[in-house]
Write a protein that holds these residues in place. Structure first.
Motif, PDB file in Angstrom:
ATOM      1  N   GLU A 178     -17.317 -11.484 -86.263  1.00 12.68           N
ATOM      2  CA  GLU A 178     -16.863 -12.840 -86.552  1.00 12.68           C
ATOM      3  C   GLU A 178     -17.985 -13.855 -86.349  1.00 12.68           C
ATOM      4  O   GLU A 178     -18.046 -14.872 -87.054  1.00 12.68           O
ATOM      5  CB  GLU A 178     -15.653 -13.199 -85.674  1.00 12.68           C
ATOM      6  N   CYS A 179     -18.858 -13.594 -85.396  1.00  7.43           N
ATOM      7  CA  CYS A 179     -19.989 -14.508 -85.162  1.00  7.43           C
ATOM      8  C   CYS A 179     -21.054 -14.370 -86.245  1.00  7.43           C
ATOM      9  O   CYS A 179     -21.512 -15.380 -86.808  1.00  7.43           O
ATOM     10  CB  CYS A 179     -20.605 -14.248 -83.784  1.00  7.43           C
ATOM     11  N   THR A 180     -21.457 -13.153 -86.541  1.00  5.96           N
ATOM     12  CA  THR A 180     -22.558 -12.979 -87.495  1.00  5.96           C
ATOM     13  C   THR A 180     -22.156 -13.377 -88.905  1.00  5.96           C
ATOM     14  O   THR A 180     -22.978 -13.891 -89.668  1.00  5.96           O
ATOM     15  CB  THR A 180     -23.069 -11.524 -87.481  1.00  5.96           C
ATOM     16  N   ARG A 181     -20.880 -13.207 -89.256  1.00  5.50           N
ATOM     17  CA  ARG A 181     -20.488 -13.603 -90.607  1.00  5.50           C
ATOM     18  C   ARG A 181     -20.442 -15.126 -90.761  1.00  5.50           C
ATOM     19  O   ARG A 181     -20.423 -15.644 -91.875  1.00  5.50           O
ATOM     20  CB  ARG A 181     -19.143 -12.979 -90.984  1.00  5.50           C
ATOM     21  N   ARG A 182     -20.492 -15.841 -89.626  1.00  3.92           N
ATOM     22  CA  ARG A 182     -20.543 -17.302 -89.658  1.00  3.92           C
ATOM     23  C   ARG A 182     -21.958 -17.835 -89.475  1.00  3.92           C
ATOM     24  O   ARG A 182     -22.159 -19.037 -89.319  1.00  3.92           O
ATOM     25  CB  ARG A 182     -19.614 -17.878 -88.583  1.00  3.92           C
ATOM     26  N   GLY A 183     -22.940 -16.933 -89.461  1.00  4.09           N
ATOM     27  CA  GLY A 183     -24.331 -17.369 -89.447  1.00  4.09           C
ATOM     28  C   GLY A 183     -25.080 -17.170 -88.154  1.00  4.09           C
ATOM     29  O   GLY A 183     -26.267 -17.512 -88.077  1.00  4.09           O
ATOM     30  N   ALA A 184     -24.435 -16.629 -87.116  1.00  4.23           N
ATOM     31  CA  ALA A 184     -25.143 -16.387 -85.859  1.00  4.23           C
ATOM     32  C   ALA A 184     -26.197 -15.301 -86.051  1.00  4.23           C
ATOM     33  O   ALA A 184     -25.979 -14.326 -86.773  1.00  4.23           O
ATOM     34  CB  ALA A 184     -24.161 -15.981 -84.766  1.00  4.23           C
ATOM     35  N   GLN A 185     -27.344 -15.474 -85.388  1.00  2.00           N
ATOM     36  CA  GLN A 185     -28.391 -14.451 -85.475  1.00  2.00           C
ATOM     37  C   GLN A 185     -28.024 -13.194 -84.698  1.00  2.00           C
ATOM     38  O   GLN A 185     -28.321 -12.082 -85.116  1.00  2.00           O
ATOM     39  CB  GLN A 185     -29.723 -15.004 -84.916  1.00  2.00           C
ATOM     40  N   ARG A 186     -27.403 -13.393 -83.555  1.00  2.00           N
ATOM     41  CA  ARG A 186     -27.086 -12.276 -82.656  1.00  2.00           C
ATOM     42  C   ARG A 186     -26.120 -12.789 -81.594  1.00  2.00           C
ATOM     43  O   ARG A 186     -25.847 -13.989 -81.534  1.00  2.00           O
ATOM     44  CB  ARG A 186     -28.360 -11.744 -81.978  1.00  2.00           C
ATOM     45  N   LEU A 187     -25.634 -11.887 -80.754  1.00  2.00           N
ATOM     46  CA  LEU A 187     -24.922 -12.324 -79.559  1.00  2.00           C
ATOM     47  C   LEU A 187     -25.941 -12.771 -78.521  1.00  2.00           C
ATOM     48  O   LEU A 187     -27.041 -12.220 -78.423  1.00  2.00           O
ATOM     49  CB  LEU A 187     -24.049 -11.199 -79.007  1.00  2.00           C
ATOM     50  N   GLY A 188     -25.557 -13.755 -77.716  1.00  2.00           N
ATOM     51  CA  GLY A 188     -26.500 -14.312 -76.758  1.00  2.00           C
ATOM     52  C   GLY A 188     -26.740 -13.422 -75.557  1.00  2.00           C
ATOM     53  O   GLY A 188     -27.746 -13.579 -74.868  1.00  2.00           O
ATOM     54  N   TYR A 189     -25.833 -12.483 -75.302  1.00  2.00           N
ATOM     55  CA  TYR A 189     -25.935 -11.597 -74.141  1.00  2.00           C
ATOM     56  C   TYR A 189     -24.914 -10.490 -74.322  1.00  2.00           C
ATOM     57  O   TYR A 189     -23.990 -10.610 -75.139  1.00  2.00           O
ATOM     58  CB  TYR A 189     -25.674 -12.374 -72.840  1.00  2.00           C
ATOM     59  N   ILE A 230     -29.281 -17.962 -71.940  1.00  2.00           N
ATOM     60  CA  ILE A 230     -27.949 -18.093 -71.367  1.00  2.00           C
ATOM     61  C   ILE A 230     -28.039 -18.710 -69.970  1.00  2.00           C
ATOM     62  O   ILE A 230     -27.372 -19.693 -69.666  1.00  2.00           O
ATOM     63  CB  ILE A 230     -27.245 -16.723 -71.333  1.00  2.00           C
ATOM     64  N   HIS A 231     -28.822 -18.124 -69.105  1.00  2.00           N
ATOM     65  CA  HIS A 231     -29.132 -18.748 -67.816  1.00  2.00           C
ATOM     66  C   HIS A 231     -30.451 -19.482 -68.026  1.00  2.00           C
ATOM     67  O   HIS A 231     -31.527 -18.954 -67.797  1.00  2.00           O
ATOM     68  CB  HIS A 231     -29.220 -17.697 -66.706  1.00  2.00           C
ATOM     69  N   ASP A 232     -30.330 -20.709 -68.482  1.00  2.00           N
ATOM     70  CA  ASP A 232     -31.481 -21.453 -68.986  1.00  2.00           C
ATOM     71  C   ASP A 232     -32.279 -22.091 -67.849  1.00  2.00           C
ATOM     72  O   ASP A 232     -31.737 -22.355 -66.772  1.00  2.00           O
ATOM     73  CB  ASP A 232     -30.978 -22.548 -69.946  1.00  2.00           C
ATOM     74  N   THR A 233     -33.545 -22.334 -68.122  1.00  2.00           N
ATOM     75  CA  THR A 233     -34.435 -23.095 -67.230  1.00  2.00           C
ATOM     76  C   THR A 233     -34.216 -22.720 -65.765  1.00  2.00           C
ATOM     77  O   THR A 233     -33.925 -23.571 -64.916  1.00  2.00           O
ATOM     78  CB  THR A 233     -34.254 -24.613 -67.435  1.00  2.00           C
ATOM     79  N   VAL A 234     -34.383 -21.440 -65.456  1.00  2.00           N
ATOM     80  CA  VAL A 234     -34.022 -20.930 -64.127  1.00  2.00           C
ATOM     81  C   VAL A 234     -34.937 -21.449 -63.019  1.00  2.00           C
ATOM     82  O   VAL A 234     -34.589 -21.363 -61.838  1.00  2.00           O
ATOM     83  CB  VAL A 234     -34.018 -19.385 -64.108  1.00  2.00           C
ATOM     84  N   SER A 235     -36.101 -22.004 -63.374  1.00  2.00           N
ATOM     85  CA  SER A 235     -36.984 -22.552 -62.344  1.00  2.00           C
ATOM     86  C   SER A 235     -36.492 -23.901 -61.828  1.00  2.00           C
ATOM     87  O   SER A 235     -36.970 -24.390 -60.805  1.00  2.00           O
ATOM     88  CB  SER A 235     -38.408 -22.703 -62.884  1.00  2.00           C
ATOM     89  N   VAL A 236     -35.528 -24.506 -62.539  1.00  2.00           N
ATOM     90  CA  VAL A 236     -34.972 -25.799 -62.120  1.00  2.00           C
ATOM     91  C   VAL A 236     -33.706 -25.538 -61.309  1.00  2.00           C
ATOM     92  O   VAL A 236     -32.758 -24.944 -61.812  1.00  2.00           O
ATOM     93  CB  VAL A 236     -34.643 -26.687 -63.335  1.00  2.00           C
ATOM     94  N   ARG A 237     -33.709 -25.989 -60.083  1.00  2.00           N
ATOM     95  CA  ARG A 237     -32.569 -25.738 -59.204  1.00  2.00           C
ATOM     96  C   ARG A 237     -31.646 -26.947 -59.156  1.00  2.00           C
ATOM     97  O   ARG A 237     -31.172 -27.426 -60.157  1.00  2.00           O
ATOM     98  CB  ARG A 237     -33.084 -25.364 -57.806  1.00  2.00           C
TER      99      ARG A 237
END
Length: 340
Positions: free
Chosen positions: A171-182, A306-313
């Motif tokens: 359902e995601c890829t048929r709507r244009g998603a490149q991949r699953l995020g995780y 998904i867990h973005d910018t992990v160096s920023v607390r």
């Protein structure tokens, strides 16, 4: 970056599952953010001479007729300047990489890999309106995939957890998603108490809830959605009470997610609210307290990772930051838990 400094970052290497079978390529997020370059085995160099003079150099694999026969067209240094805006571009070979080493030795300050990443992630933390628009589209794709799964679940429950995983991907890829995020979590019944359960290979049973934690990647940016819903299409009275109590906490946490607030403030409220929920639901707290049922933090930064910018607390929330709000109650099948 201070004057007379250099910053160096490697792009993602091409990785292989077996001898000559590659994994699907995904560029290093920091590298992609700075360059837009989507091929493996490249190198970025930023050289700051002074406040009025900074140079952007790209080192990329040379074009190769045999490689392009098998893997398709590549950019090569000839087109990296035109397409990606580099001041200069060079072949990523030993001769030119030795020049990078000499350049690094001739500057007063060098930022390499993790040190450079911390600088970049401070910029990535604040999303532009265009980035937020892309992230909204990624979220819309994932949300629509969830709706389709819930709509068809009654007719597809025989597919099991694995079938829901594949249905979500479709359902995601048929709507244009490149991949699953995780790797998605699709967990029925007590398996939902394993936070990162990704086996997704067991049946869906009537009378139980299925927890899905999944999201797609679109345009280099990710979405992250977690929902629980009944396999049969209808909550039991006990399931509904837990669901509605948790939903109320989530909505209030979202309302607390304002400029000047922080993860720690929202987490503090979450702990107090979920503790009260457990008391009202008759769930014993014991020595562990709420952590028996809520063993994680309220959320995380979201963006290119998904867990973005992990160096920023812990920092105060500002306009342009994107966070997840994920309260949860993980109720074990234990003798002291009331059956409802």
């Amino acid at each position: 970056m201070p004057d007379d400094s250099i910053a160096i970052m490697l792009g993602q290497r091409k990785l292989y599952m077996t001898n000559d079978i590659p994994y699907t390529f995904r560029q290093n997020s920091d590298f992609l953010y700075l360059t837009g370059f989507q091929e493996p085995d490249a190198l970025l160099v930023l050289r700051k001479f002074d406040k009025n003079n900074t140079k952007f150099y790209l080192y990329v694999p040379e074009r190769n007729e045999h490689n392009e026969l098998w893997n398709g067209p590549s950019c090569g240094p000839e087109r990296a300047v035109e397409i990606f805006g580099a001041d200069e571009a060079f072949p990523a070979n030993n001769d030119h990489l030795r020049n990078v080493n000499q350049m690094m030795k001739s500057t007063s300050k060098a930022f390499i890999d993790s040190n450079f990443t911390q600088l970049v992630e401070r910029h990535r933390l604040i999303k532009s309106p265009s980035e937020i628009q892309v992230m909204q589209h990624a979220a819309d794709i994932s949300a629509q995939a969830y709706i389709e799964i819930m709509r068809e679940l009654k007719n597809r429950k025989g597919d099991g957890e694995h079938g829901l995983t594949n249905h979500f991907r479709y359902e995601c890829t048929r709507r244009g998603a490149q991949r699953l995020g995780y790797p998605p979590v699709v967990a029925c019944g007590s398996r939902a108490n394993t936070i990162h359960y990704i086996s997704n290979d067991l049946p869906l049973n009537d009378g139980e809830l299925v927890l899905m934690d999944a999201g797609c990647e679109y345009g280099g940016y990710n979405s992250d959605i977690t929902r629980s819903f009944p396999v049969s299409g209808k909550f039991s009275s006990g399931q509904r009470k837990v669901y509605e109590a948790l939903l109320d906490v989530q909505r209030k946490c979202i309302n607390l997610s304002v400029i000047g607030s922080s993860f720690s403030k929202i987490q503090e409220y979450t702990v107090k609210s979920l503790t009260q929920c457990c008391k009202e639901l008759g769930l014993p707290l014991g020595k562990q307290g709420i952590w028996r049922y809520y063993p994680h933090a309220i959320g995380h930064w979201l963006g290119m990772d998904i867990h973005d910018t992990v160096s920023v607390r812990e920092v105060p929330l500002r306009a342009g930051m994107v966070i997840t709000i994920e309260p949860g109650l993980y109720i074990p099948d234990a003798p002291d838990i009331p059956v409802r």
